[in-house]
Design an enzyme around this catalytic site. Sequence first.
Site, PDB file in Angstrom:
ATOM      1  N   LYS A  25      -9.643  16.211   8.473  1.00 36.59           N
ATOM      2  CA  LYS A  25     -10.051  15.650   7.184  1.00 36.59           C
ATOM      3  C   LYS A  25     -11.253  14.736   7.369  1.00 36.59           C
ATOM      4  O   LYS A  25     -12.182  14.737   6.557  1.00 36.59           O
ATOM      5  CB  LYS A  25      -8.868  14.908   6.573  1.00 36.59           C
ATOM      6  CG  LYS A  25      -9.144  14.214   5.257  1.00 36.59           C
ATOM      7  CD  LYS A  25      -7.853  13.740   4.615  1.00 36.59           C
ATOM      8  CE  LYS A  25      -7.177  12.645   5.387  1.00 36.59           C
ATOM      9  NZ  LYS A  25      -7.850  11.329   5.238  1.00 36.59           N
ATOM     10  N   ARG A  30     -17.042  14.110   6.107  1.00 37.97           N
ATOM     11  CA  ARG A  30     -18.385  13.711   6.545  1.00 37.97           C
ATOM     12  C   ARG A  30     -19.363  14.874   6.415  1.00 37.97           C
ATOM     13  O   ARG A  30     -20.481  14.712   5.909  1.00 37.97           O
ATOM     14  CB  ARG A  30     -18.326  13.212   7.991  1.00 37.97           C
ATOM     15  CG  ARG A  30     -17.732  11.816   8.141  1.00 37.97           C
ATOM     16  CD  ARG A  30     -17.305  11.529   9.563  1.00 37.97           C
ATOM     17  NE  ARG A  30     -16.952  10.123   9.774  1.00 37.97           N
ATOM     18  CZ  ARG A  30     -15.792   9.579   9.377  1.00 37.97           C
ATOM     19  NH1 ARG A  30     -14.899  10.325   8.760  1.00 37.97           N
ATOM     20  NH2 ARG A  30     -15.547   8.296   9.611  1.00 37.97           N
ATOM     21  N   ARG A 101      -7.372  -1.255  -3.899  1.00 35.45           N
ATOM     22  CA  ARG A 101      -7.982  -1.219  -2.571  1.00 35.45           C
ATOM     23  C   ARG A 101      -9.435  -1.706  -2.655  1.00 35.45           C
ATOM     24  O   ARG A 101     -10.230  -1.183  -3.429  1.00 35.45           O
ATOM     25  CB  ARG A 101      -7.918   0.197  -1.985  1.00 35.45           C
ATOM     26  CG  ARG A 101      -6.496   0.675  -1.784  1.00 35.45           C
ATOM     27  CD  ARG A 101      -6.409   2.106  -1.318  1.00 35.45           C
ATOM     28  NE  ARG A 101      -6.895   2.270   0.054  1.00 35.45           N
ATOM     29  CZ  ARG A 101      -6.886   3.432   0.708  1.00 35.45           C
ATOM     30  NH1 ARG A 101      -6.431   4.524   0.110  1.00 35.45           N
ATOM     31  NH2 ARG A 101      -7.339   3.504   1.940  1.00 35.45           N
ATOM     32  N   SER A 147     -12.906  -1.785   7.587  1.00 28.62           N
ATOM     33  CA  SER A 147     -12.664  -0.353   7.709  1.00 28.62           C
ATOM     34  C   SER A 147     -13.963   0.358   8.071  1.00 28.62           C
ATOM     35  O   SER A 147     -15.017   0.117   7.464  1.00 28.62           O
ATOM     36  CB  SER A 147     -12.131   0.211   6.389  1.00 28.62           C
ATOM     37  OG  SER A 147     -12.140   1.626   6.403  1.00 28.62           O
ATOM     38  N   SER A 175     -12.559   0.245  14.934  1.00 23.34           N
ATOM     39  CA  SER A 175     -12.588   1.709  14.790  1.00 23.34           C
ATOM     40  C   SER A 175     -13.912   2.320  15.234  1.00 23.34           C
ATOM     41  O   SER A 175     -14.503   3.148  14.532  1.00 23.34           O
ATOM     42  CB  SER A 175     -12.284   2.109  13.333  1.00 23.34           C
ATOM     43  OG  SER A 175     -11.020   1.640  12.949  1.00 23.34           O
ATOM     44  N   ASP A 294      -4.451   5.141  12.543  1.00 27.53           N
ATOM     45  CA  ASP A 294      -3.640   6.140  11.849  1.00 27.53           C
ATOM     46  C   ASP A 294      -2.501   6.683  12.704  1.00 27.53           C
ATOM     47  O   ASP A 294      -1.629   7.393  12.202  1.00 27.53           O
ATOM     48  CB  ASP A 294      -4.517   7.303  11.367  1.00 27.53           C
ATOM     49  CG  ASP A 294      -5.313   6.949  10.120  1.00 27.53           C
ATOM     50  OD1 ASP A 294      -4.968   5.949   9.463  1.00 27.53           O
ATOM     51  OD2 ASP A 294      -6.277   7.667   9.803  1.00 27.53           O
ATOM     52  N   ARG A 368       1.108   9.838   5.337  1.00 26.57           N
ATOM     53  CA  ARG A 368       1.476   9.553   6.723  1.00 26.57           C
ATOM     54  C   ARG A 368       2.884   8.958   6.839  1.00 26.57           C
ATOM     55  O   ARG A 368       3.522   9.089   7.882  1.00 26.57           O
ATOM     56  CB  ARG A 368       0.436   8.645   7.376  1.00 26.57           C
ATOM     57  CG  ARG A 368      -0.952   9.267   7.370  1.00 26.57           C
ATOM     58  CD  ARG A 368      -1.811   8.853   8.528  1.00 26.57           C
ATOM     59  NE  ARG A 368      -3.157   9.379   8.368  1.00 26.57           N
ATOM     60  CZ  ARG A 368      -3.514  10.627   8.645  1.00 26.57           C
ATOM     61  NH1 ARG A 368      -2.606  11.487   9.092  1.00 26.57           N
ATOM     62  NH2 ARG A 368      -4.766  11.035   8.463  1.00 26.57           N
TER      63      ARG A 368
END
Length: 411
Positions: A25, A30, A101, A147, A175, A294, A368
Amino acid sequence: MRLKLHLSPPATKLLKSNIRITGSKSESNRLLLLQALYPNIGIDNLSNSDDAQVMQKGLNTSKGVVDIHHAGTAMRFLTGYFASQEGKEVLLTGSRRMTERPIKVLVDALHKLGAEIAYEKNDGYPPIRIKGKKLTRNKVSLPANISSQYISALLLVAPGLGNGLELDLKGEITSVPYIKMTLALLEQIGVRTTFEGNKIKVYPEESVNSKTLVVESDWSSASYFYSIVALSTVGSEVILSSYKKNSLQGDSVLAGIYKNWGVDTDFRENEISLRKVADLKPENLNLELSNAPDTAQTIAVTCFGLGVGCHLTGLHTLKIKETDRLVALDTELSKLGADIIVSDKDLILRPSYQMNKDVAIDTYNDHRMAMAFAPLAMKTSIYVNDAEVVSKSYPDFWKDLEILGLTIRKS
């Protein structure tokens, strides 16, 4: 109608199966944005997830309302895309959780580049109204511990900006693999980039050569099979395709992490073999997961299923996912009998010697949560509420678990 599933252990815990998983995903979304900027790019093995479909639909819209539902990646990436596309004017919105969010860090950065974005309701949160403009300013700074999707949203549109982009990240970067994935995909289509220290530069590119890129299968999706194999008996083997050893995906660290529980990864041509070679149960495992957040839910559930403890750190971004994943893990693992403590950035699970049976796992509109808890069906029967939520990233998940031999029925 909400789908509630009852999962029961397979007839044998000695697993022998082949599973094909569709494209990542993360890579798919992207590349879809880059394809919108450069239509002569081709994409093979595209993700069949809801998120990828939402992303495609959004990129094909020029005006009006764009509803991305629960797709956080699409919200961030499309914010950058529409802001930089002269002549496009949209209201970008999503689910109720999406309106909770934060998007302010990205919007502020785009404002500094000259973008025209306004909040429709609450300052700092979707929905946002975007009037696309030609952006010529090329320097902006961002806090580095946010993030990575905010950062990637800027990097992906950067080659289409008049003067490219110079991005200065302040502080310790979170990340990094996801940022490097974005830069690697830009390089693959012919865009020049540099990443030195905390400074990233993307050079402008009016056009690129025609090229077809193949999306590697999703390592986040592979995590659930690592968990299942860890909870199986020695001698089990599950083969997954299509994967490569030099992956762009940060979650490929799973291959090393699951060695702790006796799961070996054998890289073959376009596939990986997951084999349970030993029953290993370290008393307590300490893992820093800021580069692969994740995987945290899957790892915590694996530890609980094996009766071992863990201390997982670097989880601060889980607070702003589809749900507050740390709170959700605390709630659901506690229902099963776990001894767990969570803060806003880490999780401590103490070794447990009991597991409650026929517990109903709530999924909080989070794909998830459903998939991370499913491997516990190797140990006991469980229920999964709102099980259809897996379509966000892995629509065939329940079918693939049946291939492994797990008994799954509607409840």
